[in-house]
Design an enzyme around this catalytic site. Structure first.
Site, PDB file in Angstrom:
ATOM      1  CE  LYS A  75     -21.391   2.930  -7.556  1.00 40.43           C
ATOM      2  NZ  LYS A  75     -21.983   2.048  -8.299  1.00 40.43           N
TER       3      LYS A  75
ATOM      4  CD  GLU B 204      -6.254  -3.395 -12.202  1.00 39.77           C
ATOM      5  OE1 GLU B 204      -6.258  -3.733 -13.227  1.00 39.77           O
ATOM      6  OE2 GLU B 204      -5.200  -3.645 -11.313  1.00 39.77           O
TER       7      GLU B 204
ATOM      8  CB  CYS C  52     -11.311  -7.787 -17.116  1.00 39.28           C
ATOM      9  SG  CYS C  52     -10.580  -8.316 -15.750  1.00 39.28           S
TER      10      CYS C  52
ATOM     11  CD  GLU D  73     -14.099  -5.616 -21.884  1.00 31.42           C
ATOM     12  OE1 GLU D  73     -14.691  -4.234 -21.674  1.00 31.42           O
ATOM     13  OE2 GLU D  73     -13.216  -6.199 -21.128  1.00 31.42           O
TER      14      GLU D  73
HETATM   15  P1  NAD Z   1     -18.831   0.026 -15.664  1.00 27.32           P
HETATM   16  O1  NAD Z   1     -17.532   0.858 -16.308  1.00 27.32           O
HETATM   17  O2  NAD Z   1     -20.132   0.162 -16.181  1.00 27.32           O
HETATM   18  O3  NAD Z   1     -19.100   0.196 -14.199  1.00 27.32           O
HETATM   19  C1  NAD Z   1     -18.046  -0.145 -13.076  1.00 27.32           C
HETATM   20  C2  NAD Z   1     -18.512   0.841 -11.897  1.00 27.32           C
HETATM   21  O4  NAD Z   1     -18.291   2.378 -12.459  1.00 27.32           O
HETATM   22  C3  NAD Z   1     -19.785   0.724 -11.421  1.00 27.32           C
HETATM   23  O5  NAD Z   1     -19.866   0.658  -9.831  1.00 27.32           O
HETATM   24  C4  NAD Z   1     -20.574   2.040 -11.843  1.00 27.32           C
HETATM   25  O6  NAD Z   1     -21.739   2.318 -11.008  1.00 27.32           O
HETATM   26  C5  NAD Z   1     -19.460   2.901 -11.665  1.00 27.32           C
HETATM   27  N1  NAD Z   1     -19.724   4.010 -12.487  1.00 27.32           N
HETATM   28  C6  NAD Z   1     -20.141   4.260 -13.714  1.00 27.32           C
HETATM   29  N2  NAD Z   1     -20.194   5.420 -13.878  1.00 27.32           N
HETATM   30  C7  NAD Z   1     -19.452   6.270 -13.224  1.00 27.32           C
HETATM   31  C8  NAD Z   1     -19.245   7.572 -13.101  1.00 27.32           C
HETATM   32  N3  NAD Z   1     -19.553   8.301 -13.874  1.00 27.32           N
HETATM   33  N4  NAD Z   1     -18.324   7.777 -11.924  1.00 27.32           N
HETATM   34  C9  NAD Z   1     -18.167   6.834 -11.024  1.00 27.32           C
HETATM   35  N5  NAD Z   1     -18.582   5.645 -10.996  1.00 27.32           N
HETATM   36  C10 NAD Z   1     -19.032   5.146 -12.265  1.00 27.32           C
HETATM   37  O7  NAD Z   1     -18.286  -1.432 -15.905  1.00 27.32           O
HETATM   38  P2  NAD Z   1     -19.328  -2.837 -15.454  1.00 27.32           P
HETATM   39  O8  NAD Z   1     -20.133  -2.942 -16.859  1.00 27.32           O
HETATM   40  O9  NAD Z   1     -19.909  -2.965 -14.264  1.00 27.32           O
HETATM   41  O10 NAD Z   1     -18.181  -3.894 -15.698  1.00 27.32           O
HETATM   42  C11 NAD Z   1     -17.777  -4.436 -16.897  1.00 27.32           C
HETATM   43  C12 NAD Z   1     -16.263  -3.708 -17.279  1.00 27.32           C
HETATM   44  O11 NAD Z   1     -15.403  -3.930 -15.999  1.00 27.32           O
HETATM   45  C13 NAD Z   1     -15.561  -4.425 -18.358  1.00 27.32           C
HETATM   46  O12 NAD Z   1     -15.189  -3.525 -19.138  1.00 27.32           O
HETATM   47  C14 NAD Z   1     -14.305  -5.234 -17.668  1.00 27.32           C
HETATM   48  O13 NAD Z   1     -13.369  -5.501 -18.965  1.00 27.32           O
HETATM   49  C15 NAD Z   1     -14.001  -4.378 -16.586  1.00 27.32           C
HETATM   50  N6  NAD Z   1     -13.413  -5.051 -15.627  1.00 27.32           N
HETATM   51  C16 NAD Z   1     -12.014  -4.918 -15.544  1.00 27.32           C
HETATM   52  C17 NAD Z   1     -11.519  -5.857 -14.662  1.00 27.32           C
HETATM   53  C18 NAD Z   1      -9.975  -5.592 -14.431  1.00 27.32           C
HETATM   54  O14 NAD Z   1      -9.289  -5.872 -13.426  1.00 27.32           O
HETATM   55  N7  NAD Z   1      -8.971  -5.082 -15.356  1.00 27.32           N
HETATM   56  C19 NAD Z   1     -12.004  -6.823 -13.784  1.00 27.32           C
HETATM   57  C20 NAD Z   1     -13.251  -6.827 -14.059  1.00 27.32           C
HETATM   58  C21 NAD Z   1     -14.094  -6.133 -14.949  1.00 27.32           C
END
Ligand code: NAD
Length: 492
Positions: A175, A250, A284, A385
Site C-alpha cells: 500500500k 521505520e 527521515c 520532526e
Molecule cells: P504517514 O505516516 O502519514 O504515512 C505513511 C503511510 O501510512 C502511507 O502509505 C499512509 O497512507 C499510511 N497510513 C496512514 N494512516 C494509516 C493507518 N491508520 N493505518 C495504516 N496505514 C496508514 O507518513 P508520510 O507523511 O507519508 O511520510 C513521512 C514520514 O515518514 C516522516 O515522519 C518520515 O520521517 C517517515 N519516514 C521514515 C523513514 C525511515 O526509514 N525511518 C523513511 C522515510 C520516511
C-alpha cells in the site's frame, strides 16, 4: 490525465467502489494522474490473493534458487525502467530528478542482494540433551506481508520491504502513499514480466484510513512492514498488537549533525548542508539539528549560510535544481507553521524563514532553505520532526554536552559526527543513541547494511542479513531416533 489501475491477483483492476484519487504534481500544484481509491473490499481481495499465492504450488513449490532467479529477473527489468520510474517519482513527489535517478538505479541492487540470500536461508542442527533425539530448526516464511510506505522515496522504500520479504518466501500486499503511488503501479507491471505467479505481489492504492487500516487489521496478514510518521507508526503498532502480528517500524527522526573544531570544515559544511537541504529536508534521516563546537561556531555558521544561500530552487525535473518543492500542501503549511513556532520560541532566523517567492518556483509549494540560531535543546523546534528544509543550530562546549543534547530527543534514527580524531569518532559512535552513525559523511546507506531506529524512530532493520530475518520464523523439529516414546502420560 492518466487513470491508473491496481494490481490484485495478477490482474489490473479499478477500485471496487469505482472511485479515484488525484495525484498532484507539487511543482505545479495541479493533478497529473488518477489512482484508484481502494478500500476494505479491495484490500480483502488483495490479501485473499496473496494468501492463495502463498499456499499455491507456483510460489511455494519454487526452490529457493528459483525464487532468487525471479528476483534477479525483476532487478534486470527494473534497471531498464529506472529512468522512466525516476521521472514518474519526480513528477509525483517533487523530489529532484537527479536524486530519484540515482535512487532508482540503485533499487535493482536491493533485489540482486536479497535474490542472493534467498537460497542461503539455513536452519541448524542442535546438540541435544535428550539422548536418542534429533533436533533441528527450519527458517520459514511468515505468510502475507503488508508493506506500507511513505511518499518521500516511494520505490526505494518499497524495495527495502519487498526484496527481503519475497526472498524469504512470503507474498506481499503493498500500500504505497496516496501522494506518490504512480511509480509503484508502474513497478507492478514488471512482476508478471519477470514471471512471478499471480497474487505473489499485489498493490492496493488509497488513503491510510481507508486502505491502510483494513490492511493492517486483516486477519490474513502475518506481518506489517511500515515506514512513515511516528504517530501513524504508533497506531499501526497498536492495531498489530491486537492481532499479535509481527511489525517492523521505520519512523521519523530529529538527527543531530555534530561538528567538532578538529573537523575538516570544508567537508563538514557540505555535509551539514546536504544533511538538511538535500531532498528539501524531506527525509527521515535529515540532519535537522546542527550541533556546533563553540570555538568554531561563528566562523562555521558564516560558511554555512554562505553555502546554503547558493541553493538553486526550481523545477525538480531540471538537473541543475538543488532544492525542490514540498510534496504536499498540508506538509507545506506544516513547515511554514514550524517557522512561526521557532520564531515564537525566540529562535533567531539567519536565513529564509518563509515561503519561497522566486520566479523559478512557479506555482509550486516551495519554502526557503531556513536556518535558525539561538535554538535551545528544550525548544519544540529542536525536538519535533519538521520534514522540511529547516535547520536548527545549537552550540556545545564539549563531548559530554554534545552527547547530552544529541540524545535528548525522543527519536534515534541517525547522527553525524565531524572530527579528525579517531578516538572521538569511536567514543561518539558508541554513545550516540541512533541506529546509524556517520563519521565525516552523511546519508550513506546500502542494501548490505542494516538500517533502522532506536527509541521512537522504530525497530526492526531493513538492509543486510538482519532484514531477511525480519521475514522469517523459526520452527524446531524433534525426531525420536530410537522409538522410545513409551511413556503415554509424561514428557521425555
Ligand atoms: P504517514 O505516516 O502519514 O504515512 C505513511 C503511510 O501510512 C502511507 O502509505 C499512509 O497512507 C499510511 N497510513 C496512514 N494512516 C494509516 C493507518 N491508520 N493505518 C495504516 N496505514 C496508514 O507518513 P508520510 O507523511 O507519508 O511520510 C513521512 C514520514 O515518514 C516522516 O515522519 C518520515 O520521517 C517517515 N519516514 C521514515 C523513514 C525511515 O526509514 N525511518 C523513511 C522515510 C520516511
Amino acid at each position: 490525465m492518466n487513470k491508473h489501475r491496481m494490481l490484485v491477483d495478477g490482474a489490473w483492476v479499478d477500485a471496487a467502489a469505482g472511485e479515484w484519487l488525484e495525484s498532484i504534481n507539487p511543482f505545479t500544484a495541479n493533478a497529473w494522474a488518477l489512482i484508484p481509491r481502494g478500500r476494505k473490499a479491495d484490500v480483502d481481495r488483495a490479501v485473499d490473493a496473496a494468501k492463495k499465492a502463498f499456499y499455491g504450488k507456483d510460489w511455494r513449490g519454487l526452490t529457493a534458487s528459483a525464487r532468487g532467479a525471479l528476483l534477479r529477473r525483476l532487478a534486470e527489468l527494473l534497471a531498464t525502467e529506472a529512468d522512466r520510474l525516476a521521472e514518474i517519482e519526480s513528477t509525483d513527489n517533487g523530489k529532484l530528478i537527479s536524486e530519484m535517478r540515482s535512487q532508482l538505479h540503485y533499487v535493482p541492487k536491493w533485489f540482486h542482494y536479497f535474490a542472493g540470500l534467498s537460497d542461503k536461508i539455513e536452519g541448524r542442527v542442535l546438540p541435544s540433551d535428550k539422548p536418542g533425539f534429533f533436533n533441528f530448526t527450519r527458517e520459514e516464511p511468515l505468510g502475507v506481508v503488508a508493506a506500507i510506505t511513505p511518499w518521500n522515496s516511494p520505490l526505494l522504500l518499497a524495495a527495502w520491504k519487498l526484496a527481503p520479504a519475497l526472498a524469504a518466501g512470503n507474498t506481499v500486499v503493498l500500500k504505497p502513499s496516496e501522494h506518490s503511488s504512480v511509480s509503484a503501479l508502474a513497478f507492478g507491471e514488471l512482476f508478471e514480466k519477470a514471471g512471478f505467479p499471480p497474487g505473489a505481489v499485489n498493490i492496493v492504492t488509497g488513503l491510510g484510513n481507508e486502505a491502510g487500516e483494513p490492511l493492517i487489521t486483516h486477519p490474513g496478514v502475518a506481518k506489517i512492514a511500515f515506514t512513515g510518521g511516528d504517530r501513524t507508526g504508533q497506531a499501526v503498532y497498536e492495531q498489530a498488537a491486537r492481532g499479535i502480528k509481527r511489525v517492523t517500524l521505520e519512523l521519523g527522526g530529529k538527527s543531530a549533525n555534530i561538528v567538532f573544531d578538529d573537523a575538516d570544515l570544508d567537508q563538514a559544511v557540505n555535509g551539514v548542508v546536504a544533511g538538511i537541504f538535500a531532498a528539501t529536508g524531506q527525509t527521515c534521516i535529515a540532519g535537522s539539528r546542527a550541533l556546533i563546537h563553540r570555538p568554531i561556531y561563528d566562523a562555521f555558521v558564516e560558511r554555512l549560510i554562505t553555502l546554503a544561500k547558493t541553493a538553486r530552487m526550481g523545477n525538480p525535473l531540471d538537473l541543475s535544481t538543488q532544492v525542490g518543492p514540498i510534496t504536499t500542501r498540508p506538509q507545506y503549511e506544516k513547515v511554514l507553521e514550524y517557522m512561526q513556532v521557532a520564531k515564537g520560541e525566540g529562535a533567531v532566523c539567519l536565513l529564509g524563514g518563509g515561503p519561497a517567492q522566486r520566479p523559478e518556483c512557479g506555482t509550486g509549494w516551495f519554502v526557503e532553505p531556513t536556518i535558525f540560531a539561538g535554538v535551545r535543546p528544550e525548544m519544540r523546534i529542536a525536538n519535533e520532526e519538521v520534514f522540511g528544509p529547516l535547520l536548527s543550530l545549537i552550540p556545545f562546549d564539549d563531548e559530554e554536552e554534545a552527547i547530552r543534547v544529541a540524545n535528548s530527543t525522543i527519536y534515534g534514527l541517525a547522527a553525524g559526527v565531524w572530527t579528525s580524531s579517531i578516538r572521538r569518532a569511536l567514543a561518539m559512535s558508541e554513545r550516540l543513541e541512533a541506529g546509524t552513525v556517520w563519521v565525516n559523511c552523511y546519508r550513506v546507506t546500502s542494501y548490505m547494511t542494516p538500517f533502522g531506529g532506536f527509541k521512537r524512530s522504530g525497530f526492526g532493520r531493513e538492509g543486510g542479513m538482519e532484514a531477511i530475518r525480519e521475514y522469517l520464523q523459526t520452527k524446531s523439529v524433534w525426531i525420536d531416533m530410537e522409538g522410545k516414546t513409551a511413556n503415554p502420560f509424561g514428557l521425555r
